[in-house]
Design an enzyme around this catalytic site. Structure first.
Site, short mmCIF file in Angstrom:
data_model
loop_
_atom_site.label_atom_id
_atom_site.label_comp_id
_atom_site.label_asym_id
_atom_site.label_seq_id
_atom_site.Cartn_x
_atom_site.Cartn_y
_atom_site.Cartn_z
N HIS A 87 53.49 43.15 -52.96
CA HIS A 87 53.39 44.61 -52.91
C HIS A 87 54.51 45.22 -52.10
CE1 HIS A 87 49.47 44.65 -54.92
NE2 HIS A 87 49.36 43.45 -54.35
N LYS A 111 65.29 23.48 -23.77
CA LYS A 111 66.02 22.21 -23.78
C LYS A 111 67.04 22.18 -22.64
CE LYS A 111 69.03 19.50 -26.75
NZ LYS A 111 69.63 19.33 -28.07
N GLU A 139 70.59 28.11 -38.89
CA GLU A 139 71.37 27.62 -37.75
C GLU A 139 71.97 26.25 -38.11
OE1 GLU A 139 69.70 26.72 -33.67
OE2 GLU A 139 70.53 28.68 -33.21
N LYS A 199 76.74 35.09 -26.54
CA LYS A 199 76.14 34.82 -25.23
C LYS A 199 77.16 35.11 -24.12
CE LYS A 199 73.22 30.91 -26.65
NZ LYS A 199 72.92 29.50 -26.45
N GLY A 220 67.31 21.65 -30.87
CA GLY A 220 66.27 22.65 -30.58
C GLY A 220 65.43 22.97 -31.81
N ARG A 221 66.08 23.16 -32.95
CA ARG A 221 65.34 23.56 -34.15
C ARG A 221 64.63 22.39 -34.81
NH1 ARG A 221 70.72 24.15 -34.38
NH2 ARG A 221 71.96 22.99 -35.89
N GLU A 251 67.43 34.31 -21.82
CA GLU A 251 66.16 34.96 -22.15
C GLU A 251 64.99 34.22 -21.48
OE1 GLU A 251 68.52 34.14 -24.25
OE2 GLU A 251 68.85 35.69 -25.77
#
Ligand code: F6P
Length: 544
Positions: free
Chosen positions: A390, A212, A359, A510, A273-274, A218
């Site tokens: 399990h 965005k 978030e 950050k 973003g999410r 990253e």
């Protein structure tokens, strides 16, 4: 402006106070009793809408609980908040932005105004460009720099620019092109890029740089590495135009990186973003499943949007699910929610939901900036069934934590193989039953269990769950499920009086990382606490 409702802090609302005393009355009620007293409970506390059947009868609620939770929604101004969001009001007050992921799936003719402009035509223009591009790549018309067709697509992004795309790709793999390879690189750990590209040929590989902001450390690092990886084989920087496209809101940074903005697919600051997997961030999804299926997914989102916007709260899936999450978090002190999809294709759904829910609602101050005096966003986690059974289900059944569960299942499998699907579904139904009703000491004894072993084999039960049953995992169904959780998260945020749409909590780390990077590169020495300094020094020494 944000809609200024409600007028009182949450814990001062009449419904909240009533819920506090109601909780004292119902906290020890057992699901065994509730079901025994009301043989129709399973039907009465369930709801079918837009192709989703929600059974919420195995929750520790009565009619009165529901009535008070619905009253809480009213007193919290949920109706006005929903209208404000759909209308495009700037409800993300800390960033002064509208919150309009619902506009991403609005029909062509709709009119949704942001700052005096209808945004729907732009949404469809981008969708049309994405479709044209996808068709060219999928048909082989779009060629790589050396004339070969594109066989591999690598999405580079992180957070919302990764989790949605990878989840949707996995979820809809059945509908995807099997002669193309789709990979997702997110982590700044070089291993992620190295492993994702280890067997790919740059001549046949298209990178989608999804960000965005187009400034995320990253993603920019991985994008540079991708560029070097491509050009090492392709030689000429002109190759970038054939092997790189961008998805972003930031055209200036996209061109600075060297991607022609003709190869950029945009979205807008009113898409978080999410909440962006159905925007251009979904380009990899569209390349995988094709434009028609992508539009079907959007139609699913839209159906849930309409349901959320118009259904009365007592028949509203996201509202009910959101209110139940609040009920357990704030009255029972439940800290987590387990999301347990009984469908292997939904293996990344819990990870996707973690960003969406945590978030969004991991906040401790209200919209007005006051510290909350109640619990907000629950911790979401999960794994696909039956694998979880399990591993961690032991704790859900017999541990000391109360963990409300969302079970997700589909009536029809996409891979009919012998009796696999009945076995899978038998397990999902059995788990809900076991959690709710458990096994009493009398039952355990009656099985001939020696006295000393009885306590170990008792299941207390009374552990709540929702079961969501759909016909089949289709693009539409995925759209509906994602929108269901988006709106449930919104409902929770409104009740908690927090801003579900900012994420200031990710900033500090950050900034500190940037400072430390300079130090690691030998550009000055930072001031840290003794623990961090020692770790940095040891790292430098160990790496030589
Ligand atoms: O660091 C958190 C975050 O801002 C998320 O909200 C977002 O989805 C992610 O980073 C990626 O951001 P971008 O798409 O701008 O690269």
């Amino acid at each position: 402006m944000a809609t200024q409702v409600p007028s009182a802090p949450l814990t001062q609302l009449t419904a909240w106070k009533a819920l506090e005393s109601h909780y004292q009355q119902v906290k020890d009620l057992s699901l065994r009793t509730l079901f025994a007293e009301d043989p129709k409970r399973g039907e009465r506390f369930s709801l079918e809408a837009v192709g989703i059947y929600l059974d919420y009868s195995k929750n520790r609620i009565t009619e009165e609980t529901l009535r008070l939770l619905l009253q809480l929604a009213e007193e919290s101004g949920l109706r006005q908040h929903i209208d404000a969001m759909f209308r495009g009001d700037k409800i993300n007050v800390t960033e002064n932005r509208a919150v309009l992921h619902t506009a991403l799936r609005a029909p062509r003719g709709a009119d949704i105004q942001v700052d005096g402009r209808n945004v729907v035509p732009e949404v469809h223009e981008v969708l049309d460009r994405m479709a044209a591009f996808s068709d060219r790549v999928r048909s082989g018309e779009w060629k790589g720099f050396t004339g070969k067709r594109i066989r591999n697509v690598v999405n580079i992004g992180i957070g919302g620019s990764d989790l949605g795309p990878v989840m949707a790709y996995e979820a809809l793999r059945h509908y995807s092109r099997r002669d193309m390879v789709f990979r997702f690189v997110s982590n700044v750990d070089g291993t992620d890029f190295a492993e994702a590209t280890i067997d790919l040929d740059p001549e046949e590989t298209l990178f989608i740089i999804s960000s965005k902001t187009f400034t995320t450390l990253e993603t920019m690092t991985n994008a540079q590495t991708a560029r070097e990886w491509s050009l090492k084989k392709l030689g000429d920087p002109k190759a970038v135009a054939k092997h790189f496209v961008a998805v972003s809101t930031n055209a200036a940074e996209v061109s600075k990186f060297g991607i022609d903005t003709a190869n950029m697919f945009g979205f807008w600051d009113w898409v978080g973003g999410r909440y962006s997997m159905d925007s251009a961030i979904g380009l990899s999804t569209m390349l995988a499943i094709g434009p028609d299926n992508f539009r079907k997914m959007l139609a699913g989102f839209r159906e849930m949007d309409e349901h959320f916007r118009t259904a009365p709260f007592e028949k509203n899936l996201p509202v009910l699910m959101g209110l139940l999450t609040v009920w357990y978090a704030d009255f029972f002190g439940a800290e987590t929610v387990a999301v347990l999809p009984y469908d292997q294709y939904l293996k990344r759904f819990p990870a996707y939901l973690q960003q969406l829910t945590m978030e969004s609602n991991g906040k401790s101050v209200t919209l007005g900036g006051a510290r909350v005096d109640y619990q907000t966003g629950a911790i979401f986690w999960g794994e696909p069934g039956t694998n979880g059974q399990h591993s961690f289900y032991q704790l859900i059944h017999q541990g000391t934590h109360l963990i409300p569960c969302d079970f997700l299942g589909f009536a029809k499998t996409l891979n009919p193989l012998g009796n696999h699907h009945d076995l899978l579904m038998a397990n999902v139904f059995a788990q809900g039953e076991a959690l709710a009703f458990g096994k009493t000491p009398e039952q355990v004894k009656a099985e001939g269990t020696p006295d000393w072993l009885v306590p170990h084999r008792v299941f207390e039960g009374n552990r709540p769950s929702n079961t969501l049953l759909l016909e089949k995992l289709t693009p539409e169904a995925l759209g509906k499920l994602v929108a269901l959780y988006e709106h449930s998260v919104f409902t929770q945020g409104v009740i908690w009086q927090i801003n579900s749409f900012d994420q200031w909590g990710v900033e500090l780390g950050k900034v500190l990382a940037k400072n430390i990077i300079s130090e690691l590169e030998g550009k000055g020495e930072g001031k840290h606490d003794s623990s961090t300094s020692a770790l940095i020094a040891r790292y430098q020494k160990l790496k030589g």
